[in-house]
Design an enzyme around this catalytic site. Sequence first.
Site, PDB file in Angstrom:
ATOM      1  N   SER A 134     -20.077  -0.139  -2.028  1.00 20.91           N
ATOM      2  CA  SER A 134     -19.381  -0.702  -3.311  1.00 20.91           C
ATOM      3  C   SER A 134     -20.380  -1.288  -4.101  1.00 20.91           C
ATOM      4  O   SER A 134     -20.056  -1.819  -5.216  1.00 20.91           O
ATOM      5  CB  SER A 134     -18.626  -1.933  -2.777  1.00 20.91           C
ATOM      6  N   LYS A 135     -21.742  -1.124  -3.759  1.00 21.03           N
ATOM      7  CA  LYS A 135     -22.753  -1.502  -4.667  1.00 21.03           C
ATOM      8  C   LYS A 135     -22.941  -0.632  -5.917  1.00 21.03           C
ATOM      9  O   LYS A 135     -22.360   0.322  -6.131  1.00 21.03           O
ATOM     10  CB  LYS A 135     -24.202  -1.706  -4.044  1.00 21.03           C
ATOM     11  N   ASN A 136     -23.684  -1.234  -7.166  1.00 26.45           N
ATOM     12  CA  ASN A 136     -23.861  -0.704  -8.248  1.00 26.45           C
ATOM     13  C   ASN A 136     -24.490   0.623  -8.012  1.00 26.45           C
ATOM     14  O   ASN A 136     -24.301   1.602  -8.808  1.00 26.45           O
ATOM     15  CB  ASN A 136     -24.748  -1.562  -9.318  1.00 26.45           C
TER      16      ASN A 136
END
Length: 388
Positions: A203-205
């Site tokens: 879910s991180k950038n």
Amino acid sequence: MEVPFMDLKRQYENIKEEIDDAIQQTIDSCAFVSGKMVQRFEENFARYCGLKYAVCVSNGTSALYAALKALDIGKGDGVVTVPFTFIATVEAIRMTGARPLFVDIDRESYNMSTTALNRYIEDSCSWDGVRKVLIDKKNNVLIRAIIPVHLYGQMCDMEPIMKIARKYNLCVLEDAAQAHGASYKNRKAGSIGDLGCFSFYPSKNLGAFGQGGAVVTNDDKLAGQVRMIIDHGQKARYQHIIEGWNFKMDGFQAAVLNVKLKYLDEWNEARRTKAGLYSVLLKEVPDVQLPSELSDRNHIYHQYVIHTDDREGLQGYLRDHGVGSSIHYPIPVYLQSAYEHLGYKKGDFPTAENCASGVLSLPMFPELTQEEIEYVCRKVKDWRNRKS
């Protein structure tokens, strides 16, 4: 309309051919653990951060732990950080045997308050000029390091933090797990402290297709220590110089990250554009406080976080109308049952508690459409009008 809080599939579909090819290359080369895919990403990510070294690890928590161990932090030491963060920040400190020491956050940025940091040092610590060490008088530990957490995609005020650290002979470890590509005075997250730690949770950038993390630094010795720590303490095959652990990254994650890294700045700019639209549409909604972007920083909006006194009411209304949302984070770390033994109590860090009780993350990802944002904002306004 249904608006998901996050949709990783949209991103994959946009770069499917490149991702699938990178995964097939990993299979063909049999570079399943470490190997050339990982080495390539380490070189690329270090260059992206403006540093000499990036050491890939199994996840963000192991990055923090390995970095602390490389700094030789352990039992009898104290590490100053914030109470408003994901628990991994504190878990890593405790895993070394060190004691977490908290200072409150700044309400505007949700990050470490440099005023609170200075106050803590003045009120709770003593300086031993002979040994050149800072001592927490109440807990009787040597303060060895500061971990500023760049929460939600905006960096902490690093200049005064570094000034304090140098004055008191402290190391600085940046928790940049939510700040891939964020900057402070034109310097990238992870590049200012002695070490920087990243998570590549999906879910991180910049997200992998599983777990992953990295430690970045310009320090030759620290990079070497981290590399040994994550590989059973080996300097060369079967030559175990120190006791280590098995925290290596697998080749599939590195292959995916190498593809995605090329798009990171573009995706971050898309997030900034969408955050700007949210802020325009929600600008004058009563009882909804919008995120602030400070003038000397580039916020990359890992989360778009609003604050309201009736969070549960708003979240429930959005859910009933098909809008996903999330809470990051509802309970400050020191009030978690796991850390009752540290002796902190409710009221010790009022700003952290206030934020924890009211923050709500709205849908935010690069592929979010204008129509979806407009719908979310209409529902926020509808909720507020029903309360009037």
